[in-house]
Design an enzyme around this catalytic site. Structure first.
Site, PDB file in Angstrom:
ATOM      1  CD  GLN A  60      -3.412   0.427   1.728  1.00  0.00           C
ATOM      2  OE1 GLN A  60      -3.423  -0.611   2.371  1.00  0.00           O
ATOM      3  NE2 GLN A  60      -4.459   1.205   1.657  1.00  0.00           N
ATOM      4  CG  ASP A  61       0.926   4.354   2.892  1.00  0.00           C
ATOM      5  OD1 ASP A  61       0.807   3.311   3.568  1.00  0.00           O
ATOM      6  OD2 ASP A  61       0.586   5.467   3.315  1.00  0.00           O
ATOM      7  N   PRO A  62       4.442   3.307   1.956  1.00  0.00           N
ATOM      8  CG  PRO A  62       6.138   4.548   0.982  1.00  0.00           C
ATOM      9  CD  PRO A  62       4.647   4.489   1.113  1.00  0.00           C
ATOM     10  CB  VAL A 122       0.929   5.525  -2.004  1.00  0.00           C
ATOM     11  CG1 VAL A 122       1.409   6.907  -1.582  1.00  0.00           C
ATOM     12  CG2 VAL A 122      -0.531   5.594  -2.466  1.00  0.00           C
ATOM     13  CG  HIS A 131      -3.144   5.353   4.497  1.00  0.00           C
ATOM     14  ND1 HIS A 131      -2.566   4.333   3.777  1.00  0.00           N
ATOM     15  CD2 HIS A 131      -3.734   4.768   5.568  1.00  0.00           C
ATOM     16  CE1 HIS A 131      -2.811   3.179   4.389  1.00  0.00           C
ATOM     17  NE2 HIS A 131      -3.501   3.413   5.473  1.00  0.00           N
TER      18      HIS A 131
END
Length: 222
Positions: A60-62, A122, A131
Site C-alpha cells: 500500500q504505502d511505505p 503509493v 496514507h
C-alpha cells in the site's frame, strides 16, 4: 530487452507525474520528514527490471517510521525489527516452504534481485502519518505500471493480499497471468486466511510449470 524506461518512461513527462514530484518536493522543503529518502523512492524498479519480473507483490504505502522504508513493499532496512505484517509473511513461509527459517532482519532485496517486484501503490509517506500522500497521484502511476506488466508481459504471478491490492489488480488478465488472492498479512486480518494460503509454494509451482526457476524465499541472516 524492454526496460522500465521504455515502458513507462513517458509517464515522467506527464503533468500528473510532475505534480506528484512537486508535492513531494514541497513537503520535504517545508521541513516535513518524508519516507523513503529521495534516492530510494524508485528502488523497486531499479532492483527488478521490467523483463526480469516474475512475481508482483502489491503493498500500500511505505512504512512511516524512522529507517524502515527503502522503496520495496513490506521490506525494511537491515538493523530494523521486521514489522508485524512481514513477521506474518515469515510465519507463513515457515509453514509453506520446507526448511524455511525466519531471518534476523526484514531486508527483502534478495527477493527483488530474483524477480519479485515489491510494489507499493503509493511511493512516499510523511513520518508518522500513514496514507498521508495517498492523494498525491501515485496511484495513477502505479496503475500504469501494473497495466504495462499486464499487457506487455505474460505468465507473471500476482500476489494480491487485502482489499486494496485486490482492487488494484482487478483488471489483470487471468488468462495470461496467475493471480493469487488472500487477506492482508497484517495482524488484524492474517488469521482470516493469509496464514495457510501457501502462496509462496504455489508461486514456485506455477513458475516451474512454465519452465522458470523458482524463487529462493529463504533469506540469509545478516
Amino acid at each position: 530487452m524492454k526496460t522500465w524506461k521504455d515502458v513507462i518512461g513517458t509517464e515522467k513527462t506527464q503533468p500528473y507525474f510532475k505534480h506528484i514530484l512537486d508535492q513531494v518536493h514541497q513537503a520535504r522543503a517545508s521541513g516535513k520528514i518524508v519516507y523513503p529518502p529521495p534516492q530510494e523512492v524508485f528502488s523497486a524498479f531499479q532492483l527488478t527490471e521490467f523483463e526480469a519480473v516474475k512475481v508482483v507483490i502489491i503493498g500500500q504505502d511505505p512504512y512511516h517510521g524512522p529507517n524502515q522504508a527503502h522503496g520495496l513493499a513490506f521490506s525494511v532496512k537491515p538493523g530494523v525489527v521486521p514489522p508485524p505484517s512481514l513477521m506474518n509473511m515469515y510465519k507463513e513461509l515457515t509453514q509453506d516452504i520446507e526448511g524455511f527459517q525466519i531471518p534476523n532482519h526484514g531486508y527483502l532485496v534478495p527477493w527483488a534481485e530474483q524477480g519479485v517486484l515489491l510494489l507499493n501503490t503509493v511511493l512516499t509517506v510523511e513520518q508518522g502519518k500513514a496514507h498521508s500522500h495517498a492523494s498525491f497521484g501515485w496511484e495513477t502511476f502505479t496503475d500504469r505500471v501494473i497495466a504495462a506488466l499486464n499487457a506487455q508481459r505474460e505468465k507473471l504471478v500476482f500476489l494480491l493480499w487485502g482489499s486494496h491490492a485486490q482492487k488494484k489488480g482487478q483488471f489483470i488478465d487471468r488468462q495470461k497471468h496467475c493471480v493469487f488472492t488472500a487477506p492482508h498479512p497484517s495482524p488484524l486480518s492474517a488469521h482470516r486466511g493469509f496464514l495457510g494460503c501457501r502462496h509462496f509454494s504455489k508461486t514456485n509451482a506455477y513458475l516451474m510449470a512454465q519452465g522458470l526457476s523458482p524463487i529462493q524465499w529463504q533469506l540469509a541472516s545478516l
